[in-house]
Motif scaffolding. Structure first.
Motif, mmCIF file in Angstrom:
data_model
loop_
_atom_site.group_PDB
_atom_site.id
_atom_site.type_symbol
_atom_site.label_atom_id
_atom_site.label_comp_id
_atom_site.label_asym_id
_atom_site.label_seq_id
_atom_site.Cartn_x
_atom_site.Cartn_y
_atom_site.Cartn_z
ATOM 1 N N VAL A 1 24.829 34.471 25.381
ATOM 2 C CA VAL A 1 25.867 34.639 26.400
ATOM 3 C C VAL A 1 26.270 36.095 26.571
ATOM 4 O O VAL A 1 26.557 36.540 27.686
ATOM 5 C CB VAL A 1 27.096 33.762 26.066
ATOM 6 N N GLN A 2 26.268 36.876 25.501
ATOM 7 C CA GLN A 2 26.748 38.250 25.614
ATOM 8 C C GLN A 2 25.842 39.135 26.457
ATOM 9 O O GLN A 2 26.254 40.211 26.893
ATOM 10 C CB GLN A 2 26.979 38.864 24.242
ATOM 11 N N SER A 3 24.634 38.681 26.755
ATOM 12 C CA SER A 3 23.741 39.466 27.608
ATOM 13 C C SER A 3 23.946 39.164 29.099
ATOM 14 O O SER A 3 23.417 39.876 29.946
ATOM 15 C CB SER A 3 22.290 39.192 27.228
ATOM 16 N N LEU A 4 24.696 38.136 29.426
ATOM 17 C CA LEU A 4 24.811 37.707 30.818
ATOM 18 C C LEU A 4 25.768 38.515 31.697
ATOM 19 O O LEU A 4 25.500 38.660 32.892
ATOM 20 C CB LEU A 4 25.198 36.229 30.865
ATOM 21 N N PRO A 5 26.881 39.051 31.202
ATOM 22 C CA PRO A 5 27.786 39.771 32.114
ATOM 23 C C PRO A 5 27.099 40.898 32.888
ATOM 24 O O PRO A 5 27.368 41.074 34.079
ATOM 25 C CB PRO A 5 28.879 40.317 31.191
ATOM 26 N N GLY A 6 26.201 41.631 32.263
ATOM 27 C CA GLY A 6 25.498 42.708 32.967
ATOM 28 C C GLY A 6 24.666 42.183 34.124
ATOM 29 O O GLY A 6 24.641 42.772 35.216
ATOM 30 N N PHE A 7 23.992 41.069 33.914
ATOM 31 C CA PHE A 7 23.208 40.443 34.976
ATOM 32 C C PHE A 7 24.110 40.019 36.123
ATOM 33 O O PHE A 7 23.808 40.254 37.299
ATOM 34 C CB PHE A 7 22.446 39.236 34.418
#
Length: 194
Positions: A63-69
């Motif tokens: 989940v922590q990789s999704l905000p940038g996307f």
């Protein structure tokens, strides 16, 4: 002032006569979360939910990789110069309540506004889910140990599985909305309206 902080959640207020939004935002995620909890509960007590190398820590890594996307998608949608994005959605367009001149107004949505509301919401929920998973993985062990010493086993079990249900429902909602957004950007937006 607080209403501006919660505006990314305006996406949840979008209404469509087909009922698609209700299923997409609530029913599908809740069904998937309940099914996952039933499956995990069947495997209990061998299921590692909150400890090191547990399910919640693995979900945090994802989940922590999704905000940038989501921020990148939102920026692209907000600035992409394609006239087709600024027309009303075909058929009976979904309706959202927006703030115009300080007052809430119901407005039919264009594709751009719909997708911007969607990815704004996805950005916000991914930030909140990341923070919730950080808090859960950090505080679960001491909290559950404290409750275990108080000899309230039903509270421990209810808290453990209740938190898991809420986190999984938020995760499945985020995934459900993401997949719909990807469908809409990848296919529906390029399909002729007639």
């Amino acid at each position: 002032m607080l209403r501006y902080l919660f505006r990314p959640f305006a996406y949840l207020g979008i209404q469509h006569p087909s009922g698609t939004m209700r299923w997409l935002n609530w029913w599908i995620p809740l069904i998937l979360a309940a099914g996952s909890i039933a499956f995990l509960y069947k495997l209990a007590p061998s299921v590692n939910l909150y400890a090191a190398d547990g399910l919640m820590l693995k979900l945090l890594g994802f989940v922590q990789s999704l905000p940038g996307f989501y921020v990148a998608a939102l920026a692209a949608l907000a600035t992409f110069n394609q006239p087709g994005l600024d027309v009303l959605m075909p058929g009976k367009p979904p309706v959202a309540r927006i703030i115009y001149n300080g007052s809430p107004v119901s407005t039919e949505l264009t594709r751009r506004r719909f997708l911007c509301l969607m990815f704004s919401y996805l950005t916000a929920i991914s930030f909140l889910l990341t923070l919730a998973l950080v808090a859960t993985t950090s505080l679960a062990k001491p909290l559950l140990e404290c409750l275990a010493r108080m000899d309230v086993p039903y509270v421990v079990g209810t808290l453990r599985w209740g938190a898991c249900l809420i986190l999984l429902a938020a995760l499945f909602q985020m995934l459900s909305v993401t997949f719909y957004g990807l469908f809409y950007i990848g296919e529906r937006m390029h399909t002729p309206d007639t």
